[in-house]
Scaffold this motif. Sequence first.
Motif, PDB file in Angstrom:
ATOM      1  N   THR A 156      38.960  44.172  44.962  1.00 39.93           N
ATOM      2  CA  THR A 156      37.505  44.184  44.884  1.00 39.93           C
ATOM      3  C   THR A 156      36.978  44.080  43.455  1.00 39.93           C
ATOM      4  O   THR A 156      35.776  44.185  43.228  1.00 39.93           O
ATOM      5  CB  THR A 156      36.946  45.453  45.541  1.00 39.93           C
ATOM      6  N   GLU A 182      40.066  39.565  54.628  1.00 40.44           N
ATOM      7  CA  GLU A 182      39.072  38.508  54.442  1.00 40.44           C
ATOM      8  C   GLU A 182      38.636  38.356  52.988  1.00 40.44           C
ATOM      9  O   GLU A 182      37.901  37.428  52.643  1.00 40.44           O
ATOM     10  CB  GLU A 182      37.842  38.782  55.311  1.00 40.44           C
ATOM     11  N   LEU A 183      39.078  39.269  52.115  1.00 41.62           N
ATOM     12  CA  LEU A 183      38.798  39.092  50.691  1.00 41.62           C
ATOM     13  C   LEU A 183      39.474  37.837  50.141  1.00 41.62           C
ATOM     14  O   LEU A 183      39.046  37.301  49.108  1.00 41.62           O
ATOM     15  CB  LEU A 183      39.281  40.312  49.891  1.00 41.62           C
ATOM     16  N   ILE A 186      37.492  34.848  48.192  1.00 40.61           N
ATOM     17  CA  ILE A 186      36.218  35.205  47.572  1.00 40.61           C
ATOM     18  C   ILE A 186      36.280  35.105  46.049  1.00 40.61           C
ATOM     19  O   ILE A 186      35.249  35.037  45.378  1.00 40.61           O
ATOM     20  CB  ILE A 186      35.806  36.640  47.995  1.00 40.61           C
ATOM     21  N   HIS A 187      37.495  35.036  45.491  1.00 43.09           N
ATOM     22  CA  HIS A 187      37.663  35.093  44.049  1.00 43.09           C
ATOM     23  C   HIS A 187      37.687  33.702  43.409  1.00 43.09           C
ATOM     24  O   HIS A 187      38.019  32.716  44.053  1.00 43.09           O
ATOM     25  CB  HIS A 187      38.978  35.828  43.713  1.00 43.09           C
ATOM     26  N   VAL A 337      32.544  41.147  56.127  1.00 39.41           N
ATOM     27  CA  VAL A 337      33.109  40.533  54.931  1.00 39.41           C
ATOM     28  C   VAL A 337      32.979  39.015  54.988  1.00 39.41           C
ATOM     29  O   VAL A 337      32.704  38.361  53.975  1.00 39.41           O
ATOM     30  CB  VAL A 337      34.592  40.930  54.747  1.00 39.41           C
ATOM     31  N   TYR A 340      29.528  38.096  53.742  1.00 42.88           N
ATOM     32  CA  TYR A 340      29.305  38.338  52.312  1.00 42.88           C
ATOM     33  C   TYR A 340      30.143  37.413  51.430  1.00 42.88           C
ATOM     34  O   TYR A 340      29.724  37.050  50.330  1.00 42.88           O
ATOM     35  CB  TYR A 340      29.592  39.811  51.977  1.00 42.88           C
ATOM     36  N   SER A 341      31.316  37.017  51.923  1.00 47.72           N
ATOM     37  CA  SER A 341      32.169  36.144  51.115  1.00 47.72           C
ATOM     38  C   SER A 341      31.546  34.771  50.895  1.00 47.72           C
ATOM     39  O   SER A 341      31.941  34.037  49.987  1.00 47.72           O
ATOM     40  CB  SER A 341      33.546  35.993  51.775  1.00 47.72           C
ATOM     41  N   LYS A 342      30.550  34.407  51.720  1.00 46.93           N
ATOM     42  CA  LYS A 342      29.842  33.139  51.522  1.00 46.93           C
ATOM     43  C   LYS A 342      28.775  33.245  50.441  1.00 46.93           C
ATOM     44  O   LYS A 342      28.256  32.224  49.982  1.00 46.93           O
ATOM     45  CB  LYS A 342      29.193  32.692  52.831  1.00 46.93           C
TER      46      LYS A 342
END
Length: 509
Positions: A156, A182-183, A186-187, A337, A340-342
Amino acid sequence: MEAREVTDTSRVRNKAFLSKIMSAEQAAELVPNGAIVGFSGFVGSGCPLLVPPKLAERAKRLHAAGQDFKISILSGASTDPNVDGVLAEAEAVAFRTPFFTDKNLRAAVNSGKTGYMDVHLSSLAGQVEAGFFGKMDCAIIEVTGITEEGKLIPSTSIGNNPLWLKLADKIILEVNTIQPPELEGIHDVALLGIAPNRKPIGINRVSDRIGSPYMDVDPNKVVAVVLTESGDRVNKFNPPDPVSTAIGDHVVAFLKQEEAAGRLPKGRLLPLQSGIGNVANAVLAGLARAGYRGLECYTEVIQDGLLYLIRDGVVDMASTATISLSPDAVAEFRRDVAFYSKHIILRPQEFSNNPEVIRRIGVIGMNGMLEADIYGNVNSTHIMGTGMMNGIGGSGDFARNGYISIFLTGSTAKNGAISSIVPFAAHIDHTEHDTMVVVTEYGFADLRGKCPRDRARAMIAIAHPDYRPMLQDYFDRACAQPKPGQTPHILSEALSWHDRYVKTGTMKP
């Protein structure tokens, strides 16, 4: 939840790393005395929470046996009580940079037991890579998984992790199985490098990506993999109070003024950066009340206020170095998640806080402070000029380079015993050249385009009513001196308010 070791190996998808699984206690034995250690973690998120307490236990055993054990800690920003706190309590921290919040470490720093260097968050990676701090012996990094190809899925926060993985001789990985799978994706991971080999950064909009979702690591340098289940340090935010709500409303009033003057795009503003804490959350809530939609944020921290603005459509895209939330907001984030990842991109801090990007895309920086003087010099780090609070963090990155630089504070502290507006700041982190707007619950002081004397008049107007007559008296007498100069001060009295507080417990006479 309390951190614990687990046996679930499903997040380690590369066979070479499976053979390196060991206990946190075994991994702690691999860190030598005197080591320079790079830790993951940024505002409490993404910290390794099992190996550091075992390091602290080892330090205590060695100290009891009459042996030395201390390390130097480099991180992204603040970590967790189970990192800074336990190691400071064990007297195992020789040196710390660039930022912290733990009370045990604060006591060690202010007593002189631990050396501390305050560094702009955007600058640390380049300084470490250039060798200013010496050779990094170890890195202890939390990840959420390891891919079949041996790439690391960040947690995170990213902080300075990609560089620590590159530079450290030995690497210990904590694979945290509680973080949502699901992270992955996202990076946005890249390395900036050092002069003269840096290349232009291709971030022209907040949503632009320039790197990979994964961090690279040389598997031969990985000496331990520890399987963990540990929640991030969760922050506790108070409900908005009248002071923070008023500050938020004044920020919105200032932004509306700028829109009306044609200095900001109407209804969309420019990318926003928001600091940490209850005041920052109140400012973000003010934006929602004002009816803004589709905003963008280029910031270093996503906390509760910003997460809820994303949920409600007030913010469309946010670039950050970390996600640091309260328990309720953690639950909200994990429930959705995928959504939010979008709308969130997690980057290393040398990109999230990069001065060139901040200046080019026109970020509006909003940061808290301890005090400001009547000319706009800001102290964000030192209580009464000597006691380190936390560090400058990323505030300087955004203040000096932002399109607009805003500082926020309640007008008093310690139940009115301290004025946040003083004749002269006891420590200066941000000079008058970098301070454009100061906001208290009594209004905003727009310091742009003003000479020092006009700045002083604007600052006195937003001070607490109990202190305004004292500030006005100081300013009037400073101006009445035979040779007042361009920036009038009475040198024998400039820090008298701080001296009085130290001696009597109040700045009031």
